[in-house]
Motif scaffolding. Structure first.
Motif, mmCIF file in Angstrom:
data_model
loop_
_atom_site.group_PDB
_atom_site.id
_atom_site.type_symbol
_atom_site.label_atom_id
_atom_site.label_comp_id
_atom_site.label_asym_id
_atom_site.label_seq_id
_atom_site.Cartn_x
_atom_site.Cartn_y
_atom_site.Cartn_z
ATOM 1 N N SER A 2 0.858 -1.185 0.000
ATOM 2 C CA SER A 2 0.000 0.000 0.000
ATOM 3 C C SER A 2 0.893 1.234 0.000
ATOM 4 C CB SER A 2 -0.947 0.021 1.203
ATOM 5 O OG SER A 2 -0.230 0.194 2.409
ATOM 6 N N GLY A 3 0.397 2.310 -0.602
ATOM 7 C CA GLY A 3 1.181 3.532 -0.650
ATOM 8 C C GLY A 3 0.552 4.567 -1.559
ATOM 9 N N LEU A 4 1.200 5.719 -1.663
ATOM 10 C CA LEU A 4 0.674 6.848 -2.415
ATOM 11 C C LEU A 4 1.097 6.793 -3.874
ATOM 12 C CD1 LEU A 4 1.229 9.812 0.082
ATOM 13 C CD2 LEU A 4 -0.924 8.632 -0.443
ATOM 14 N N LEU A 5 0.246 7.385 -4.727
ATOM 15 C CA LEU A 5 0.507 7.506 -6.156
ATOM 16 C C LEU A 5 0.775 8.977 -6.474
ATOM 17 C CD1 LEU A 5 -2.385 5.187 -7.334
ATOM 18 C CD2 LEU A 5 0.058 4.685 -7.602
ATOM 19 N N PHE A 6 1.954 9.258 -7.013
ATOM 20 C CA PHE A 6 2.368 10.619 -7.320
ATOM 21 C C PHE A 6 2.252 10.868 -8.823
ATOM 22 C CE2 PHE A 6 4.363 9.454 -3.400
ATOM 23 C CZ PHE A 6 4.461 10.616 -2.654
ATOM 24 N N PRO A 7 1.541 11.928 -9.248
ATOM 25 C CA PRO A 7 1.459 12.231 -10.681
ATOM 26 C C PRO A 7 2.845 12.476 -11.264
ATOM 27 C CG PRO A 7 -0.135 13.524 -9.427
ATOM 28 C CD PRO A 7 0.772 12.876 -8.428
ATOM 29 N N GLU A 8 3.119 11.874 -12.419
ATOM 30 C CA GLU A 8 4.389 12.056 -13.115
ATOM 31 C C GLU A 8 4.158 12.677 -14.491
ATOM 32 O OE1 GLU A 8 8.659 11.592 -13.720
ATOM 33 O OE2 GLU A 8 7.284 11.995 -12.069
ATOM 34 N N ASN A 9 3.322 12.053 -15.298
ATOM 35 C CA ASN A 9 2.906 12.607 -16.587
ATOM 36 C C ASN A 9 1.588 11.941 -16.963
ATOM 37 O OD1 ASN A 9 3.611 10.058 -17.959
ATOM 38 N ND2 ASN A 9 5.733 10.710 -17.678
ATOM 39 N N ASP A 10 1.101 12.148 -18.182
ATOM 40 C CA ASP A 10 -0.214 11.630 -18.534
ATOM 41 C C ASP A 10 -0.231 10.111 -18.669
ATOM 42 O OD1 ASP A 10 -2.966 12.312 -19.099
ATOM 43 O OD2 ASP A 10 -2.605 11.624 -21.154
ATOM 44 N N ARG A 11 0.938 9.489 -18.746
ATOM 45 C CA ARG A 11 1.001 8.030 -18.909
ATOM 46 C C ARG A 11 1.538 7.298 -17.682
ATOM 47 N NH1 ARG A 11 2.326 5.906 -24.959
ATOM 48 N NH2 ARG A 11 0.789 7.183 -26.056
ATOM 49 N N GLN A 12 2.043 8.020 -16.707
ATOM 50 C CA GLN A 12 2.671 7.359 -15.576
ATOM 51 C C GLN A 12 2.392 8.085 -14.270
ATOM 52 O OE1 GLN A 12 6.858 7.232 -16.651
ATOM 53 N NE2 GLN A 12 6.648 5.194 -17.540
ATOM 54 N N MET A 13 2.218 7.281 -13.210
ATOM 55 C CA MET A 13 2.256 7.767 -11.842
ATOM 56 C C MET A 13 3.327 6.957 -11.120
ATOM 57 S SD MET A 13 -1.835 8.108 -10.989
ATOM 58 C CE MET A 13 -1.666 9.381 -9.725
ATOM 59 N N VAL A 14 3.935 7.548 -10.114
ATOM 60 C CA VAL A 14 4.970 6.849 -9.344
ATOM 61 C C VAL A 14 4.398 6.468 -7.991
ATOM 62 C CG1 VAL A 14 7.245 7.038 -8.267
ATOM 63 C CG2 VAL A 14 6.854 7.996 -10.545
ATOM 64 N N PHE A 15 4.521 5.187 -7.664
ATOM 65 C CA PHE A 15 4.028 4.632 -6.407
ATOM 66 C C PHE A 15 5.183 4.504 -5.428
ATOM 67 C CE2 PHE A 15 3.741 0.693 -3.888
ATOM 68 C CZ PHE A 15 2.562 0.891 -3.192
ATOM 69 N N LEU A 16 5.013 5.054 -4.236
ATOM 70 C CA LEU A 16 5.935 4.829 -3.122
ATOM 71 C C LEU A 16 5.134 4.216 -1.988
ATOM 72 C CD1 LEU A 16 8.072 8.111 -3.015
ATOM 73 C CD2 LEU A 16 8.676 5.930 -4.071
ATOM 74 N N GLY A 17 5.510 3.005 -1.598
ATOM 75 C CA GLY A 17 4.727 2.314 -0.583
ATOM 76 C C GLY A 17 5.549 1.347 0.223
ATOM 77 N N SER A 18 4.832 0.521 0.956
ATOM 78 C CA SER A 18 5.459 -0.458 1.831
ATOM 79 C C SER A 18 4.664 -1.756 1.759
ATOM 80 C CB SER A 18 5.506 0.071 3.272
ATOM 81 O OG SER A 18 6.227 -0.793 4.118
ATOM 82 N N MET A 19 5.293 -2.858 2.159
ATOM 83 C CA MET A 19 4.709 -4.190 2.028
ATOM 84 C C MET A 19 4.374 -4.781 3.391
ATOM 85 S SD MET A 19 3.947 -6.771 -0.072
ATOM 86 C CE MET A 19 4.915 -6.656 -1.582
#
Length: 220
Positions: free
Chosen positions: A151-168
């Motif tokens: 689980s973790g947050l989704l950060f906008p990157e561009n119209d085709r990608q978001m970057v996920f930073l999370g933990s398991m």
């Protein structure tokens, strides 16, 4: 007062008036938004949060795709890899990446083996429950069932990608901690849309088992 003193005084007063009437210097230009951050976004830029090791994984994701697909196509595996279609195509991402809030069905596909060519080339798991939530900090991805629950947050990157930073979270553990609290559980991934109502999280160089993990999401 001498003529010379009077002249010097008049010159000084004239200089003072000119200075007071001069046009003030323009204010400094506004600080531009960080890469991947819109001017009206409250989210911090993920580059200021990501750990050094996860940034390395992110930068080497093309190599993860290459090595993982080579092993997936040359080694025996578990499950129906042919059923995954665009999920295992590195170039399948399309515009409009932001997923709607709600419940999703999700499954994990592991590609490649950290054990070399003696391991399984791929593993296709069954479907579990996931969710996209809107939080004060932005969109959050949560895998709700299964023995491995990121689980973790989704950060906008561009119209085709978001970057996920999370933990398991594993097995019967409680929900995963916030990113950065437990380094060996931290994760970085790229979210992409690969169909009209189909998304994936691409997790390069996971800490165990595979070389590339894919989490497929479709609305429940």
């Amino acid at each position: 007062m001498s003529r010379r003193t009077r002249s010097a005084l008049l010159q000084a007063m004239a200089a003072t008036v000119v200075t007071a009437c001069a046009t003030p210097a323009p204010p400094p230009p506004p600080v531009p938004p960080l890469p991947g951050q819109s001017s009206d976004s409250a989210l911090p830029d993920w580059r200021g949060i990501v750990t050094r090791s996860d940034r390395s994984r992110f930068d080497r994701r093309d190599a993860a795709w290459r090595d993982a697909l080579r092993q997936a196509r040359s080694l025996p595996g578990s499950g129906d890899l042919a059923s995954t279609g665009a999920l295992i195509d590195p170039d399948a991402g399309i515009d409009g990446v932001t997923p709607p809030v709600g419940n999703y069905r999700c499954r994990t596909v592991k590609l490649g083996s950290q054990g070399g060519d003696d391991g399984l080339g791929y593993v296709v798991y069954g479907w579990f429950a996931c969710r996209i939530e809107q939080t004060p900090n932005g969109l959050k991805f949560i895998k709700r069932t299964g023995s491995q629950r990121p689980s973790g947050l989704l950060f906008p990157e561009n119209d085709r990608q978001m970057v996920f930073l999370g933990s398991m979270a594993l097995a019967d553990e409680p929900a995963a901690n916030s990113y950065g609290q437990t380094p060996d559980r931290d994760m970085i991934a790229v979210m992409e849309r690969i169909g009209p109502a189909r998304w994936r999280l691409v997790i390069p160089w996971p800490t165990a088992e595979s070389k590339l993990d894919l989490i497929e999401l479709v609305p429940a």
